[in-house]
Design an enzyme around this catalytic site. Structure first.
Site, PDB file in Angstrom:
ATOM      1  N   LYS A  13       0.836  -1.217   0.000  1.00 59.40           N
ATOM      2  CA  LYS A  13       0.000   0.000   0.000  1.00 59.40           C
ATOM      3  C   LYS A  13       0.865   1.259   0.000  1.00 59.40           C
ATOM      4  CE  LYS A  13      -2.241  -1.002   3.852  1.00 59.40           C
ATOM      5  NZ  LYS A  13      -1.575  -2.270   4.217  1.00 59.40           N
ATOM      6  N   ARG A  88      -9.551   0.989   8.645  1.00 59.29           N
ATOM      7  CA  ARG A  88      -9.154  -0.383   8.956  1.00 59.29           C
ATOM      8  C   ARG A  88     -10.249  -1.130   9.706  1.00 59.29           C
ATOM      9  NH1 ARG A  88      -3.250   0.597   8.880  1.00 59.29           N
ATOM     10  NH2 ARG A  88      -2.094  -1.326   9.204  1.00 59.29           N
ATOM     11  N   ARG A 127      11.901  -5.215   4.744  1.00 56.94           N
ATOM     12  CA  ARG A 127      11.709  -3.819   4.334  1.00 56.94           C
ATOM     13  C   ARG A 127      12.392  -2.796   5.249  1.00 56.94           C
ATOM     14  NH1 ARG A 127       5.177  -3.053   4.798  1.00 56.94           N
ATOM     15  NH2 ARG A 127       5.039  -3.093   7.053  1.00 56.94           N
ATOM     16  N   ARG A 161      11.098  -0.767  10.799  1.00 53.51           N
ATOM     17  CA  ARG A 161      10.012  -0.613  11.758  1.00 53.51           C
ATOM     18  C   ARG A 161      10.092  -1.652  12.862  1.00 53.51           C
ATOM     19  NH1 ARG A 161       4.593   0.005   8.308  1.00 53.51           N
ATOM     20  NH2 ARG A 161       3.846  -1.005  10.201  1.00 53.51           N
ATOM     21  N   ARG A 172      -0.524  -8.561  13.466  1.00 51.73           N
ATOM     22  CA  ARG A 172      -1.032  -7.571  12.506  1.00 51.73           C
ATOM     23  C   ARG A 172      -1.856  -8.257  11.407  1.00 51.73           C
ATOM     24  NH1 ARG A 172       4.281  -4.906  10.886  1.00 51.73           N
ATOM     25  NH2 ARG A 172       3.027  -3.750   9.427  1.00 51.73           N
TER      26      ARG A 172
HETATM   27  P1  AMP Z   1       0.756   0.628   9.048  1.00 52.07           P
HETATM   28  O1  AMP Z   1       1.964   1.491   8.890  1.00 52.07           O
HETATM   29  O2  AMP Z   1      -0.396   1.079   8.203  1.00 52.07           O
HETATM   30  O3  AMP Z   1       1.054  -0.839   8.889  1.00 52.07           O
HETATM   31  O4  AMP Z   1       0.279   0.816  10.570  1.00 52.07           O
HETATM   32  C1  AMP Z   1       1.119   0.501  11.654  1.00 52.07           C
HETATM   33  C2  AMP Z   1       0.284   0.356  12.919  1.00 52.07           C
HETATM   34  O5  AMP Z   1      -0.360   1.601  13.213  1.00 52.07           O
HETATM   35  C3  AMP Z   1      -0.827  -0.673  12.857  1.00 52.07           C
HETATM   36  O6  AMP Z   1      -0.372  -1.991  13.138  1.00 52.07           O
HETATM   37  C4  AMP Z   1      -1.786  -0.150  13.921  1.00 52.07           C
HETATM   38  O7  AMP Z   1      -1.305  -0.433  15.235  1.00 52.07           O
HETATM   39  C5  AMP Z   1      -1.671   1.360  13.734  1.00 52.07           C
HETATM   40  N1  AMP Z   1      -2.652   1.868  12.745  1.00 52.07           N
HETATM   41  C6  AMP Z   1      -2.371   2.446  11.534  1.00 52.07           C
HETATM   42  N2  AMP Z   1      -3.506   2.810  10.912  1.00 52.07           N
HETATM   43  C7  AMP Z   1      -4.522   2.442  11.719  1.00 52.07           C
HETATM   44  C8  AMP Z   1      -5.940   2.521  11.620  1.00 52.07           C
HETATM   45  N3  AMP Z   1      -6.540   3.056  10.546  1.00 52.07           N
HETATM   46  N4  AMP Z   1      -6.674   2.035  12.660  1.00 52.07           N
HETATM   47  C9  AMP Z   1      -6.091   1.514  13.740  1.00 52.07           C
HETATM   48  N5  AMP Z   1      -4.761   1.383  13.894  1.00 52.07           N
HETATM   49  C10 AMP Z   1      -3.973   1.848  12.899  1.00 52.07           C
END
Ligand code: AMP
Length: 215
Positions: A13, A88, A127, A161, A172
Site C-alpha cells: 500500500k 481499517r 523492508r 520498523r 497484525r
Molecule cells: P501501518 O503502517 O499502516 O502498517 O500501521 C502501523 C500500525 O499503526 C498498525 O499496526 C496499527 O497499530 C496502527 N494503525 C495504523 N492505521 C490504523 C488505523 N486506521 N486504525 C487503527 N490502527 C492503525
C-alpha cells in the site's frame, strides 16, 4: 480524486501510494506514518497509541478517526488524496463516509491489493525506509540504486520498523483478517471496490491501479 488502498500489511500500500503520488499528484495519507511520528515525538497521541502498535493491534477508532478528520482539512488535500492504512474497521469506514459527505465530496475508488499470506511475511521481513524522506526499500525487491544512499533524497540513514518483527507481524495479519477484511464486502456492496494482483512487480501493480483509476 479520493482513493483508498486496502490490503494486509506488506501488500504494498505504502509503495503504491508513493508511486501514485508521483504519477497523479495526490497526497498520501498514511495513518501508520502519522502514528509513528506521534510515537517518536512522545506526544499525548503517541503515548496513547504506542502499546497497541507495539503489540500489532489496532489503535482505537476514535484516535485514528480524529487524526484523519483533521488531516483532510489541510489545503494539500483539496485536489484529493490517497488513504493508505485507513479505514481499517467498519466503524472507521462509516466515519469516513460521514466526513466526506459533510465536505460535499465522495470516495472515487477503493483498491484492494491482493497478496498471498506467505509472500507477505517475506516482504515485511526485508523492508526498510529512508530516515529522511521515508522512501520505502526492500533487501530483495527494491534496493537503492547505490547501496546506502536514498534514490530520492540522497539520505544515508535508513530505519526498520519495530513492528516488523515476526511475532508482531502475526498479530497484525490477524487484525487484518478479523477487523479490516470486513471492509471488502462493505465497499463491494457500495460498488466502489476493485482488486489488483499484488503478486506482480511493483511497476506492474502501479500500471494496473492506474488502469482502474482511468475507468
Ligand atoms: P501501518 O503502517 O499502516 O502498517 O500501521 C502501523 C500500525 O499503526 C498498525 O499496526 C496499527 O497499530 C496502527 N494503525 C495504523 N492505521 C490504523 C488505523 N486506521 N486504525 C487503527 N490502527 C492503525
Amino acid at each position: 480524486m479520493i482513493l483508498i488502498l486496502l490490503g494486509p500489511p506488506g501488500a504494498g500500500k505504502g509503495t503504491q501510494a508513493q508511486a501514485l503520488m508521483v504519477a497523479r499528484g495526490l497526497v498520501q495519507l498514511s495513518t501508520g506514518d502519522m502514528l509513528r511520528k506521534a510515537v517518536a515525538a512522545k506526544s499525548e497521541l503517541g503515548l496513547g497509541a504506542r502499546a497497541a502498535m507495539d503489540a500489532g493491534d489496532l489503535v482505537s477508532d476514535d484516535i485514528v478517526i480524529s487524526i484523519i478528520a483533521e488531516r483532510i482539512e489541510n489545503k494539500d488535500c483539496e485536489r484529493g488524496f490517497i488513504l493508505d492504512g485507513f479505514p481499517r474497521t467498519v466503524a472507521q469506514a462509516e466515519a469516513l463516509d460521514l466526513m466526506l459527505e459533510q465536505k460535499g465530496s465522495q470516495l472515487d475508488h477503493v483498491i484492494e491489493i491482493r497478496v498471498d499470506e506467505e509472500e507477505l511475511v517475506k516482504r515485511i521481513a526485508g523492508r526498510f525506509s529512508c530516515a529522511k524522506c521515508n522512501e520505502n526499500y526492500h533487501d530483495t525487491f527494491k534496493r537503492p540504486a547505490k547501496d546506502g544512499v536514498c534514490d530520492v533524497c540522497g539520505g544515508t540513514e535508513f530505519t526498520r520498523r519495530s513492528d516488523d518483527r515476526a511475532e508482531t507481524v502475526r498479530a497484525r495479519l490477524e487484525a487484518y483478517r478479523n477487523q479490516t477484511a470486513p471492509l471488502l464486502p462493505y465497499y463491494r456492496a457500495k460498488g466502489t471496490l476493485r482488486s489488483v494482483d499484488g503478486m506482480n512487480s511493483i511497476e506492474a501493480v502501479t500500471e494496473e491501479i492506474l488502469e482502474v483509476l482511468a475507468t
